[in-house]
Design a protein around this motif. Sequence first.
Motif, PDB file in Angstrom:
ATOM      1  N   PHE A  89      28.619 -22.198  31.627  1.00 41.63           N
ATOM      2  CA  PHE A  89      27.367 -22.929  31.892  1.00 41.63           C
ATOM      3  C   PHE A  89      27.663 -24.425  32.010  1.00 41.63           C
ATOM      4  O   PHE A  89      28.736 -24.893  31.616  1.00 41.63           O
ATOM      5  CB  PHE A  89      26.359 -22.697  30.755  1.00 41.63           C
ATOM      6  CG  PHE A  89      26.877 -23.170  29.430  1.00 41.63           C
ATOM      7  CD1 PHE A  89      27.721 -22.381  28.675  1.00 41.63           C
ATOM      8  CD2 PHE A  89      26.561 -24.451  28.959  1.00 41.63           C
ATOM      9  CE1 PHE A  89      28.247 -22.836  27.473  1.00 41.63           C
ATOM     10  CE2 PHE A  89      27.086 -24.903  27.754  1.00 41.63           C
ATOM     11  CZ  PHE A  89      27.928 -24.102  27.013  1.00 41.63           C
ATOM     12  N   SER A 220      24.798 -19.733  20.301  1.00 41.49           N
ATOM     13  CA  SER A 220      24.923 -20.773  21.329  1.00 41.49           C
ATOM     14  C   SER A 220      26.301 -21.431  21.269  1.00 41.49           C
ATOM     15  O   SER A 220      26.867 -21.799  22.296  1.00 41.49           O
ATOM     16  CB  SER A 220      23.787 -21.786  21.213  1.00 41.49           C
ATOM     17  OG  SER A 220      23.860 -22.454  19.993  1.00 41.49           O
ATOM     18  N   GLU A 223      29.164 -19.541  23.020  1.00 42.67           N
ATOM     19  CA  GLU A 223      29.256 -19.724  24.472  1.00 42.67           C
ATOM     20  C   GLU A 223      30.121 -20.942  24.827  1.00 42.67           C
ATOM     21  O   GLU A 223      30.382 -21.206  25.999  1.00 42.67           O
ATOM     22  CB  GLU A 223      27.858 -19.949  25.069  1.00 42.67           C
ATOM     23  CG  GLU A 223      26.851 -18.832  24.790  1.00 42.67           C
ATOM     24  CD  GLU A 223      27.156 -17.553  25.569  1.00 42.67           C
ATOM     25  OE1 GLU A 223      27.881 -17.645  26.572  1.00 42.67           O
ATOM     26  OE2 GLU A 223      26.682 -16.481  25.150  1.00 42.67           O
ATOM     27  N   GLY A 315      25.790 -23.523  24.590  1.00 43.27           N
ATOM     28  CA  GLY A 315      25.014 -22.853  25.638  1.00 43.27           C
ATOM     29  C   GLY A 315      23.730 -22.265  25.104  1.00 43.27           C
ATOM     30  O   GLY A 315      23.245 -22.651  24.040  1.00 43.27           O
ATOM     31  N   ARG A 316      23.173 -21.333  25.868  1.00 47.09           N
ATOM     32  CA  ARG A 316      21.991 -20.624  25.393  1.00 47.09           C
ATOM     33  C   ARG A 316      22.442 -19.316  24.759  1.00 47.09           C
ATOM     34  O   ARG A 316      23.530 -18.817  25.064  1.00 47.09           O
ATOM     35  CB  ARG A 316      21.066 -20.332  26.579  1.00 47.09           C
ATOM     36  CG  ARG A 316      20.468 -21.594  27.167  1.00 47.09           C
ATOM     37  CD  ARG A 316      19.763 -21.331  28.477  1.00 47.09           C
ATOM     38  NE  ARG A 316      20.710 -21.061  29.559  1.00 47.09           N
ATOM     39  CZ  ARG A 316      20.381 -20.961  30.840  1.00 47.09           C
ATOM     40  NH1 ARG A 316      19.112 -21.099  31.208  1.00 47.09           N
ATOM     41  NH2 ARG A 316      21.290 -20.715  31.767  1.00 47.09           N
ATOM     42  N   GLU A 319      24.005 -16.359  27.132  1.00 45.15           N
ATOM     43  CA  GLU A 319      24.035 -17.106  28.390  1.00 45.15           C
ATOM     44  C   GLU A 319      24.207 -16.173  29.605  1.00 45.15           C
ATOM     45  O   GLU A 319      23.589 -16.391  30.642  1.00 45.15           O
ATOM     46  CB  GLU A 319      25.178 -18.140  28.329  1.00 45.15           C
ATOM     47  CG  GLU A 319      25.301 -19.079  29.516  1.00 45.15           C
ATOM     48  CD  GLU A 319      24.093 -19.982  29.777  1.00 45.15           C
ATOM     49  OE1 GLU A 319      23.598 -20.614  28.831  1.00 45.15           O
ATOM     50  OE2 GLU A 319      23.655 -20.041  30.944  1.00 45.15           O
ATOM     51  N   HIS A 325      23.325 -20.721  35.714  1.00 46.76           N
ATOM     52  CA  HIS A 325      23.990 -21.302  34.537  1.00 46.76           C
ATOM     53  C   HIS A 325      24.222 -22.806  34.612  1.00 46.76           C
ATOM     54  O   HIS A 325      24.693 -23.398  33.652  1.00 46.76           O
ATOM     55  CB  HIS A 325      25.322 -20.591  34.307  1.00 46.76           C
ATOM     56  CG  HIS A 325      25.181 -19.105  34.186  1.00 46.76           C
ATOM     57  ND1 HIS A 325      24.620 -18.518  33.072  1.00 46.76           N
ATOM     58  CD2 HIS A 325      25.463 -18.095  35.040  1.00 46.76           C
ATOM     59  CE1 HIS A 325      24.600 -17.197  33.240  1.00 46.76           C
ATOM     60  NE2 HIS A 325      25.092 -16.919  34.432  1.00 46.76           N
TER      61      HIS A 325
END
Length: 472
Positions: A89, A220, A223, A315-316, A319, A325
């Motif tokens: 991302f 998160s 990621e 990240g989320r 992800e 992304h």
Amino acid sequence: MISAEKIPNNVNLSSNKRLQRALEHWQPKYIQWWRDMGPQGFQDYHQVYVRTAISVDPEGWAHFEYVKLPEYRWGIFLADPTPDRRIGFGDFFGQPVWQEVPGEFRNQLRRLIVTQGDTEPASVEQQRWLGQRCPSLYDLRNLFQVNVEEGRHLWAMVYLLHSYFGRDGRDEAEELLERQSGNRDKPRILEAFNEPIDNWLDFFMFTMFTDRDGKSQLMSLSESSLDPLSRTTRFMLTEEAHHMFVGETGIARILERTCELMKEAGFSEDVRKVGGIDIPTIQKHLNQWFSLSLDLHGSEVSSNAASYFANGLKGRAKEDTFDEHVVRNAYYNMEFFEDGKPVTKEILMRNAMNEVLRDWYVGDCAAGVVRWNKVLERHGISDRLRLPDRKFNRHIGMYSGFHFDPNGVPLSKDEFDRRKFEWLPSPADSEYLLSIMAQPIYEPGKFANYIAPPRRGINQLPINFEYVRTEQ
Ligand SMILES: [Fe+2]
Ligand SMILES: [Fe+2]
């Protein structure tokens, strides 16, 4: 001396002399901290049946043994590397992940690791008196299992600090042992980790809601483009799942018992008269820990969160389930509160990353509450637990200057102050809870009156197994 026997690891510790020396220097301070600030009264004469991670494969992970707490073998484990892993991302999407810390992101990464690391010893400190009020040996053992794993999570973050951040990292590792939960001069970094946890209802709500914030954050961070951070947090998530199991089943067992006691006492009676925990008290503790844990996700609009995302640091959650992304031109519809009214505005998605993670978190919590309500349903009780509105009782972010009830209805400060103990634990509630927990239960197979036994024991052992034993 450091050895794989003493510090189980899969990072080839014995071949890295510099890191070994750093950890050898840090370890005695850690043990001193554990003795001073860890479980009080259970350091020297008790053996606890705990699970110790000795490798990341399933057999190594399922290693159970009796240990004295200060002798627990805190290890360093990274999940196996993903071959040819790419950045998932942000602005560097698609490039190879980093095995070293890029100079330009060094401060941001250190900040993220220190903030995560600080929560780990903090929760051990918060929970250090609970053993003296435990509802059973089974629960006592679960508390200590959570505690030693939080200690291991601290090791995980300290490993990263020592390995990748040089002298600064070493200083940060020391400070992680110097700040103290609730200390006026040197408090822990985040507010929820300075709140006392002195009864088991708080403990179970904490492990349900605040450890779940840990899950949000670890998801998160897993990621992250910094591969060692990703791998270490991926392994931590497997332990975090157990902490939430302790919280969720702890509350489910209290609900179970509350329902039984309600039936015995008659539905019009106060369940406290028969020593149970009434549903409104459970709801108030839920409100408290859910709202504190919402705060842990940070401000709704955050340029830091945007920058962490853009730089590929954080990240989320999940992800790979998102379609896009890089997220440069996407927007998020966010509810603001202006002139006493909610107003929806579009803001850049990257600036809303904290809120995106909070959305995931609220959904994960809601699913847990549905499972709790099944217990009430099964007993034919019409009350239901529910999550308060996310504006309720917030101290961080755009709602923090305002007051709302659990339905999200705005209130004046006076009105909130007058009514807050309808929604949050009052001193009288805490006093009641302490009164029913005053006598710890140390007899195998016996449970305090306010909680039902679990469905099954640990590691397929019977419920009346002696999970914590006193040394002869
Ligand atoms: Fe943790
Ligand atoms: Fe945890």
